[in-house]
Write an enzyme that holds these catalytic residues in place. Structure first.
Site, PDB file in Angstrom:
ATOM      1  N   CYS A 147      -0.562  -4.886  10.700  1.00  8.04           N
ATOM      2  CA  CYS A 147      -1.370  -4.436   9.558  1.00  8.04           C
ATOM      3  C   CYS A 147      -2.822  -4.208   9.942  1.00  8.04           C
ATOM      4  O   CYS A 147      -3.399  -4.965  10.702  1.00  8.04           O
ATOM      5  CB  CYS A 147      -1.245  -5.423   8.417  1.00  8.04           C
ATOM      6  SG  CYS A 147       0.438  -5.529   7.768  1.00  8.04           S
TER       7      CYS A 147
ATOM      8  N   SER B 298      -3.449 -16.044   4.957  1.00  8.75           N
ATOM      9  CA  SER B 298      -3.265 -14.821   5.710  1.00  8.75           C
ATOM     10  C   SER B 298      -4.630 -14.334   6.178  1.00  8.75           C
ATOM     11  O   SER B 298      -5.655 -14.577   5.526  1.00  8.75           O
ATOM     12  CB  SER B 298      -2.622 -13.757   4.815  1.00  8.75           C
ATOM     13  OG  SER B 298      -2.746 -12.480   5.382  1.00  8.75           O
TER      14      SER B 298
END
Length: 554
Positions: free
Chosen positions: A191, A468
């Site tokens: 990502c 995260s």
């Protein structure tokens, strides 16, 4: 070498017969045997292109005179695992990856290794294995995803999670969410922001275990295929010179990694993984060192989620080497460290230019005078906790408010989405640590809900779980000792006042020592949430987050 071990003498004829069964020629058997650890799978977007990377590595090894042999490593997609039972299995795979790679590498007597990871726990797991096995090793990742484009702006996975929060707050329509869903993640790769996968792939370069571009060349660029071929060739050079991972991953190299982490504004998960990798190298990496390095190391990059730049932008600006070049100007890194190039850091960064000072700020004009991560201590976290300072709104660097206490992530999310959290609150999520979770789940759903509902500049979140790399805001994790071990976070009650001062590295539960001890006397340990299978075994062996959540035989 394996070629000598297997190819000489009649007593090794049984092993040679099995190489024959593989279709291996005599010439291949006589060359160095190079294991290529492939993390390819068809469920993780960051890994779907790794088959092509592996083929390029194989070609590089063969061109340089080695015999490439591929074997697999697993990987979990944190984004897909987020917010349900699957997230308990993310961090725990780091040790499975390290263990299984050690088993394969040593059982088959490989002379050298090329590790091909990409996402989250896959990278540190293979770095841990590299340190254990300690044969010449080079890393080449699958590369980062390109940024998405929505409503005229670049976006990433964190934008997607926050879009859901905006919908729940009545700020987005379903059509808005659908547009983010379709466009936020436009290509394969890890990502696109400075999340955990990209943080660790960049720090692999800094540690000296990956070639230039390992952390930043986008997954879809042909330059990544070329890099993979170069990695295959370079591992043969390391084999000739007998340069091994523990020659490269020294105490100085880990200090360089922390300095680069501060400059880049990496994920807080690096504070779990660097101590764990160092542990495998026989190095005790005390988190207290982080603040010492952070206080003198400016934060010079603001990549998503802290800012509006992405990995592709960092790559164009000169990548990790350009960041190291800025740090070297102020003697903030050790430039005499050996790397997998066969050269020192000083030699690697010679002539490297910072091509975009909007992406990589000059060392004399940083975003912040200190580093992107801060380690806090106080009676709420006697053994430390961690926050990504570079992603905290300035007004939240110092905050005091009432505790809103939840014993699981699910309870907290229901309360946030139900509008029960108000400006000034300090959300406490406990029993989600390495042992209590078990598995130390990431809290991207609650932090994204807070941001999406417009509370990011007024509400803090504290947990013995983790975050995260896509998380932004006053999100403080890795509280140690954790609740399941009787840490003081287990003793917080609804309405208690919690005081946070990030720049002063302080976190305090504002009750008396006497009251704290009275509560401790009444505290009863919780029954384990999971009593069978791998998670139960993991919970019985895992140590505290401040030690990297490494496993120890009791």
């Amino acid at each position: 070498m394996a070629s000598n071990y297997f190819c000489e003498g009649v007593d090794k004829a049984p092993q040679r017969s099995l190489f024959n069964a593989l279709g291996m020629t005599k010439e291949e058997m006589e060359r160095p045997l190079v294991g290529i650890v492939s993390s390819f799978n068809e469920i993780v977007p960051g890994h779907m292109n790794i088959d092509k990377i592996v083929e390029a590595v194989k070609m590089g090894v063969a061109m340089a005179g080695g015999t490439p042999v591929v074997f697999p490593a697993i990987a979990v997609c944190d984004g897909i695992a987020m917010g349900h039972q699957g997230m308990k299995y993310s961090l725990v795979t780091r040790d499975l990856i390290a263990d299984s790679t050690e088993c394969m590498a040593l059982a088959h007597h490989f002379d050298a290794l090329v590790m091909v990871p990409n996402c989250d726990k896959n990278v540190p797991g293979l770095l841990m294995a590299a340190a254990r096995v300690n044969v010449p090793t080079v890393f080449v990742s699958g590369g980062p995803m390109l940024a998405g484009h929505v409503k005229g702006s670049k976006t990433s996975l964190s934008s997607m999670f926050e879009a859901v929060g905006s919908y729940n707050a009545g700020k987005f329509t379903l059509d808005d969410v659908q547009e983010f869903e379709d466009k936020a993640c436009p290509s394969c790769g890890s990502c696109s922001g400075m999340y955990t996968a990209n943080s660790m792939n960049c720090l692999t370069e800094v540690l000296g275990m990956g070639l230039r571009g390992n952390g930043t060349i986008p997954a879809v660029y042909s330059a990544r295929i070329k890099l993979a071929k170069q990695a295959g060739m370079q591992v043969m050079e390391l084999l000739k010179k007998n340069i091994r991972p523990r020659d490269i991953m020294t105490e100085k190299a880990f200090k360089n990694a922390i300095a680069a982490d501060m400059a880049l504004g990496c994920s807080t998960n690096s504070m779990l993984h660097l101590p764990a990798i160092a542990h495998e190298c026989g190095i005790d990496l005390d988190l207290e060192l982080v603040n010492e390095i952070s206080e003198k190391t400016p934060n010079i990059c603001h990549l998503a989620p802290a800012g509006h730049a992405y990995m592709e932008d960092l790559n164009e600006a000169g990548g990790v080497y350009a960041v190291l070049g800025e740090l070297a100007k102020k003697d903030l890194i050790y430039t005499d460290c050996l790397t997998c190039t066969g050269k020192t850091v000083k030699e690697n960064i010679e002539g490297i230019v910072n091509k975009d000072t909007n992406i990589i700020r000059p060392i004399d004009d940083p975003y912040m005078p200190n580093g992107g991560i801060a380690v806090l201590k106080g009676n709420l976290a006697p053994d430390t906790c961690v926050v990504k300072r570079s992603a905290v709104a300035p007004e939240m660097l110092k905050h005091e408010g009432p505790a809103r206490v939840f014993d699981s992530e699910e309870e907290a999310i229901a309360s946030i989405r139900g509008g029960k959290i108000v400006p000034g609150d300090v959300v406490v999520i406990r029993y989600e640590g390495p042992k209590g979770g078990p598995g130390m789940r990431e809290m991207l759903n609650p932090t994204s809900a807070i941001q999406g509902m417009g509370l990011g500049s007024t509400v803090a979140l504290i947990t013995d779980g983790r975050f995260s790399g896509a998380t932004r805001g006053a999100a403080i994790g890795h509280v140690s000792p954790e609740a399941a071990m009787g840490g003081n976070i287990a003793l917080v009650e609804e309405g208690d006042i919690i005081s946070i001062d990030i720049n002063a590295h302080s976190i305090q539960l504002k009750i008396s020592d006497e009251e704290l001890e009275a509560r401790r006397a009444k505290w009863v340990p919780r029954e384990p949430k999971i009593k069978t299978g791998y998670l139960a075994r993991y919970a019985s062996l895992v140590t505290s987050a401040n030690r990297g959540a490494v496993l120890e035989i009791k």
